[in-house]
Design an enzyme around this catalytic site. Structure first.
Site, PDB file in Angstrom:
ATOM      1  N   PRO A 156       0.736  -1.199  -0.369  1.00 55.85           N
ATOM      2  CG  PRO A 156      -0.656  -1.358   1.736  1.00 55.85           C
ATOM      3  CD  PRO A 156       0.432  -1.778   1.003  1.00 55.85           C
ATOM      4  N   GLY A 182       1.949   3.814  -4.719  1.00 50.52           N
ATOM      5  CA  GLY A 182       1.503   4.762  -6.348  1.00 50.52           C
ATOM      6  C   GLY A 182       1.186   4.269  -6.972  1.00 50.52           C
ATOM      7  CB  THR A 207      -4.474   5.460  -6.988  1.00 55.71           C
ATOM      8  OG1 THR A 207      -4.669   3.852  -5.710  1.00 55.71           O
ATOM      9  CG2 THR A 207      -5.483   6.542  -7.148  1.00 55.71           C
ATOM     10  CD  GLU A 219      15.014  -5.006  13.228  1.00 60.87           C
ATOM     11  OE1 GLU A 219      14.720  -5.523  11.786  1.00 60.87           O
ATOM     12  OE2 GLU A 219      13.599  -5.032  13.351  1.00 60.87           O
TER      13      GLU A 219
END
Length: 669
Positions: free
Chosen positions: A275, A278, A280, A486
């Site tokens: 999501p 870009g 759209t 991480e």
């Protein structure tokens, strides 16, 4: 005559002009344009007019778009057959040809653009033979004659006329018809491509001259162009999609000029990615670059219309709107919400199947979609019915990845506009790794708000603070634990898949305390060895915590996107769908697991649960062993993350393997 002293002569003259305009004959600008482009098509072939005068002539007229069918048909009679005052709808003719009344002034018309589902090439043929046998001329109007008009009309057509699109020269000639004057400056071809039929009417005012009309139309079209907001050249981080879009811009331009047939144009694409990346925006930019209308919709919007028939009706209306505006782009967002018919098991299975079938019919059914490019967008392409991406539908699939550091810098610069023109955005773009284009827009908006509320000019620290977000205060021990976690993921990636690590970060977000970004688009095929390596990487964060601290946190568990969930899904898929098990139960496909189905499957299949657990245990033990052997490198990466928050993959690889900036610590595999 005495004029009252309070009368205004200018008002009187204005009223007189308005009265004169009201008395003047009203000309529909769309019909005027239709007559111009029709006459231009006829003038291009001087022998046409003589051929059209023959008795019982059969004519096929190919339109530049479905919207032109009505206007061209309206002016056809007075331009081509001015002495014929009767036209009959061919689809309404039901009588055999020997009983068809022969009217010397009659002509039969077929108008088809594919929106009428019951009208196919197999329908209306009796009317064609009846009219021609009675000596009546027959004309068929369609943007795609072979797909829509009666088959017999196509077989016997004496003439085929191709109506050109409305270009700058035809527009100027139309203004001459409307106003009696010609404009002093022509409209650019780029703006001409944006003209919708209603734009021609919106720009018209009684009594206007050509320049006044042209100025009003230009402002209308420029406002429409500005509403797209962005063009393809301004998009960053989606190179494959932009390259495809640029090719489509050229192809659509040639299609509009009649140089390229529609069969040679890519007419469908599926965009997928996280999501906010870009998808759209790409659709808007593509429409803006092509100079064509953008029509959009989603399944949820169409479902809001009501019951199944209502949903199908509004979905068909969206496709019909796109066909009427063709060439046009139809954007279907969240297209994966249609689902896969093979996976429907709920009570509304039949309903959902009919919805998918309705979409498939519109994508390539009997109505066709000449001139309509369909773009589907989703986050999870694996949930989509395979028939939707079959050849001829959305047959090209393009990933829209998270932007890399360079792309993020360009996206931030785009949203900053004229602000901070000399600022170095490298630190901001590094900190932003893992973010999306939508995030960049939000961060810049928030940075401007910080400066505005502080009563000062925008500074780069405003942008950095927005990217960091609302952080919960961390102790030094907490920050180091997150960094070790991480660093474990990053270390395994660097050691086992050099070049795959994009970044590692302990930047807080709404959902996480950090993360790593990897690029595996060019990785080798997935084998058992590859699966084992990915399991080690997914479990390496937890393993690193145990090696360094002697215990573990909940950082590896949680929702379906957590490390443990992803590792479990991968192991289950390898056993049940990828054919990578040891063959204990024989080679068998048991289905690809999903986050919704896997917990229940593991509960019902203890044997499979034991196999998955064994794979995870092996991967975890291997990850711990690797980290113990490279603990020095692990702690170097962790300290770097505490200091920088975010580090890119190249920087971490140099730290692990050495290079121009340091001595080698580890040896590449």
């Amino acid at each position: 005559m005495v004029t009252p002293k309070d009368a205004d002569p200018e008002i009187d003259r204005g009223a007189a002009a308005a009265e004169d305009a009201a008395k003047a004959p009203q000309i529909d600008p769309v019909e005027a344009a239709a007559e111009v482009i029709l006459r231009r098509a006829l003038d291009a072939a001087p022998d046409l007019k003589k051929a059209l005068a023959a008795a019982g002539v059969a004519v096929v007229v190919q339109m530049p778009g479905a919207g032109w069918m009505g206007p061209v048909k309206t002016v056809w009679g007075r331009v081509v057959w001015p002495h014929s005052d009767v036209d009959q709808d061919g689809d309404s003719i039901k009588t055999p040809f020997w009983r068809f009344p022969a009217h010397h002034t009659a002509w039969v018309v077929y108008r088809r653009d594919g929106t009428q589902k019951d009208l196919s090439p197999g329908r209306g043929n009796a009317g064609v033979s009846a009219a021609l046998s009675a000596g009546c001329p027959v004309v068929g109007f369609s943007p795609v004659p072979e797909r829509h008009l009666p088959r017999d009309l196509m077989r016997v057509a004496d003439l085929r006329i191709v109506i050109p699109p409305l270009d700058a020269a035809a527009l100027a000639e139309t203004l001459g018809v409307l106003t009696g004057t010609l404009p002093t400056a022509a409209l650019s071809e780029t703006l001409c491509r944006r003209i919708a039929l209603e734009d021609l009417r919106l720009a018209w005012r009684p009594g206007t001259d050509a320049n006044g009309y042209m100025g009003r139309l230009r402002r209308l079209l420029e406002a429409k162009a500005a509403s797209t907001g962005v063009v393809l050249g301004q998009l960053h981080g989606m190179d494959e999609a932009v390259t495809w879009g640029m090719a489509l811009v050229r192809d659509l331009a040639e299609y509009r000029r009649g140089v390229l047939p529609w069969s040679a144009v890519d007419r469908g694409v599926l965009l997928y990615g996280p999501p906010g990346t870009g998808k759209t925006t790409f659709a808007k930019a593509l429409a803006g670059s092509c100079g064509v209308p953008l029509i959009s919709g989603t399944l949820s919007q169409w479902q809001a219309a009501g019951y199944l028939n209502d949903l199908l009706k509004v979905m068909r209306a969206a496709f019909a709107e796109a066909r009427a505006a063709a060439p046009a782009i139809l954007f279907i967002d969240e297209i994966d919400s249609f689902g896969d018919r093979t996976r429907f098991t709920h009570d509304n299975k039949d309903y959902s199947i009919q919805v998918v079938n309705g979409l498939l019919e519109e994508l390539d059914g009997i109505g066709g979609r000449e001139g309509v490019v369909v773009i589907g967008a989703c986050n999870h392409p694996g949930r989509l019915d395979p028939a939707i991406t079959r050849s001829g539908r959305l047959d090209r699939t393009i990933a829209i990845p998270l932007p890399d550091q360079q792309a993020l810098a360009r996206i931030l610069r785009h949203h900053l506009g004229g602000d901070l023109p000399e600022a170095d955005l490298s630190k901001a773009s590094l900190l932003a790794l893992g973010g999306t284009g939508a995030d960049c827009e939000r961060w810049v908006r928030g940075a401007r708000r910080r400066a505005r509320h502080g009563g000062r000019d925008l500074v780069i620290d405003d942008v950095l603070d927005e990217i960091r977000g609302l952080q919960r205060a961390r102790t030094a021990d907490e920050a180091y634990r997150y960094a070790v976690h991480e660093a474990g993921h990053a270390l395994v990636l660097v050691v086992e898949e050099p070049g795959a690590l994009v970044s590692a970060s302990i930047r807080q977000t709404a959902d996480t305390q950090g993360g790593v970004v990897a690029d595996r688009r060019d990785r080798k095929p997935v084998t058992r060895k590859e699966v084992a390596g990915r399991l080690r990487m997914l479990l390496a964060g937890r393993a690193a915590e145990e090696v360094v601290f002697g215990d573990v946190s909940t950082g590896s568990g949680g929702n379906a996107s957590s490390d443990l969930a992803q590792a479990t899904m991968l192991a289950a898929a390898a056993l049940n769908a990828y054919g990578l098990d040891d063959g204990v139960d024989g080679l068998l496909w048991r289905g690809l697991p999903t986050p919704d189905t896997l917990p229940a499957t593991l509960s019902l299949r203890p044997d499979m649960g034991a196999q998955v657990s064994a794979m995870l245990a092996d991967g975890y033990a291997e990850a711990k062993d690797l980290i113990q052997r490279h603990r020095q490198e692990l702690e170097c990466i962790a300290r770097l993350l505490v200091e920088r928050e975010t580090a890119d993959g190249t920087e971490i690889e140099i730290l692990v393997y050495g290079g121009e900036d340091g001595d080698a610590i580890a040896t590449p595999p």
